[in-house]
Design a protein around this motif. Structure first.
Motif, PDB file in Angstrom:
ATOM      1  N   PRO A  87       0.826  -1.206   0.000  1.00  7.12           N
ATOM      2  CA  PRO A  87       0.000   0.000   0.000  1.00  7.12           C
ATOM      3  C   PRO A  87       0.858   1.252   0.000  1.00  7.12           C
ATOM      4  CG  PRO A  87      -0.029  -1.036   2.160  1.00  7.12           C
ATOM      5  CD  PRO A  87       0.651  -1.993   1.241  1.00  7.12           C
ATOM      6  N   THR A  88       0.357   2.314  -0.613  1.00 10.74           N
ATOM      7  CA  THR A  88       1.127   3.552  -0.715  1.00 10.74           C
ATOM      8  C   THR A  88       0.901   4.475   0.473  1.00 10.74           C
ATOM      9  OG1 THR A  88       1.126   3.446  -3.137  1.00 10.74           O
ATOM     10  CG2 THR A  88       1.495   5.606  -2.145  1.00 10.74           C
ATOM     11  N   CYS A  89      -0.336   4.581   0.953  1.00  7.52           N
ATOM     12  CA  CYS A  89      -0.652   5.529   2.017  1.00  7.52           C
ATOM     13  C   CYS A  89      -0.181   5.022   3.380  1.00  7.52           C
ATOM     14  CB  CYS A  89      -2.159   5.782   2.051  1.00  7.52           C
ATOM     15  SG  CYS A  89      -2.650   7.064   3.228  1.00  7.52           S
ATOM     16  N   HIS A  90       0.207   5.952   4.246  1.00  5.76           N
ATOM     17  CA  HIS A  90       0.652   5.580   5.591  1.00  5.76           C
ATOM     18  C   HIS A  90      -0.477   4.979   6.434  1.00  5.76           C
ATOM     19  CE1 HIS A  90      -1.221   9.470   6.436  1.00  5.76           C
ATOM     20  NE2 HIS A  90      -1.281   9.087   7.699  1.00  5.76           N
ATOM     21  N   THR A  91      -1.725   5.153   5.986  1.00  6.16           N
ATOM     22  CA  THR A  91      -2.865   4.580   6.701  1.00  6.16           C
ATOM     23  C   THR A  91      -3.047   3.101   6.398  1.00  6.16           C
ATOM     24  OG1 THR A  91      -4.421   5.110   4.910  1.00  6.16           O
ATOM     25  CG2 THR A  91      -4.061   6.805   6.593  1.00  6.16           C
ATOM     26  N   GLY A  92      -2.307   2.604   5.401  1.00  4.17           N
ATOM     27  CA  GLY A  92      -2.449   1.220   4.980  1.00  4.17           C
ATOM     28  C   GLY A  92      -3.315   1.053   3.754  1.00  4.17           C
TER      29      GLY A  92
END
Length: 200
Positions: A87-92
């Motif tokens: 995943p790219t976003c830090h949120t998952g």
């Protein structure tokens, strides 16, 4: 490639998955991070909050492998095509907009995942995919040939529904054959793209 930086020495970089065309995130690059990205083939930004170079995934491992970089018509925005690891976003999330990173116009990637799930399953439930793979690659190749013949036969008639269904059967078994050989459909698309486009 000509790049026009703003008064802070930065240029916005739109990050796009080269396979799905899904936009993953937006970051900023300066001249140094752009050079590092091109040299290491790992997307590196200039972090405005940390005030330093930041390679995406340096902590999480979810790096972005560089495929190509292009500047827009005004040379003040970059389009960076990548192959993401995770995943790219830090949120998952797959993207910073909470979207699933899958080609919305194609079911292929998801279907390949279903095929892999069937093969990896330890369930006692009968599975056509597992049984075909257990029969060996010759049987899988034979099924592709059979479905190709059936598709050709239906192409000569005027029943569009039957033609499309046979085409779907052919494509499904082709995916199975690719899997058995250790490839994905994206590998075939990459060859087709290389024949008809020039990657910058």
């Amino acid at each position: 490639m000509k790049v026009t930086y703003d008064d802070k020495g930065l240029v916005p970089a739109i990050i796009q998955d080269f396979e799905t065309n899904c936009v993953l995130m937006l970051g900023y690059m300066n001249e140094e991070s752009l050079k590092k990205t091109q040299e290491t083939k790992l997307v590196t930004f200039f972090s405005r909050s940390k005030n330093r170079l930041w390679t995406k995934g340096e902590e999480s491992g979810n790096v972005l492998h560089l495929i190509s970089i292009e500047s827009d018509c005004d040379n003040d925005t970059l389009l960076v095509k990548v192959k993401p690891d995770g995943p790219t976003c830090h949120t998952g999330s797959d993207t910073c907009w909470g979207e699933e990173n899958i080609a919305t116009h194609l079911f292929v990637k998801k279907l390949e995942g279903i095929i892999n799930d069937r093969l990896a399953s330890k369930s006692d439930t009968p599975s056509y995919v597992r049984s075909l793979f257990n029969s060996g690659i010759n049987k899988i190749a034979q099924k592709v040939g059979e479905e190709a013949v059936e598709t050709i036969i239906e192409a000569k008639d005027n029943n569009d529904d039957l033609f499309l269904n046979e085409s779907a059967d052919l494509f499904f078994h082709y995916l199975l054959l690719l899997n058995a050989k250790g490839f994905q459909f994206s590998d075939v698309l990459r060859i087709l793209e290389s024949r008809h486009t020039t990657v910058k």
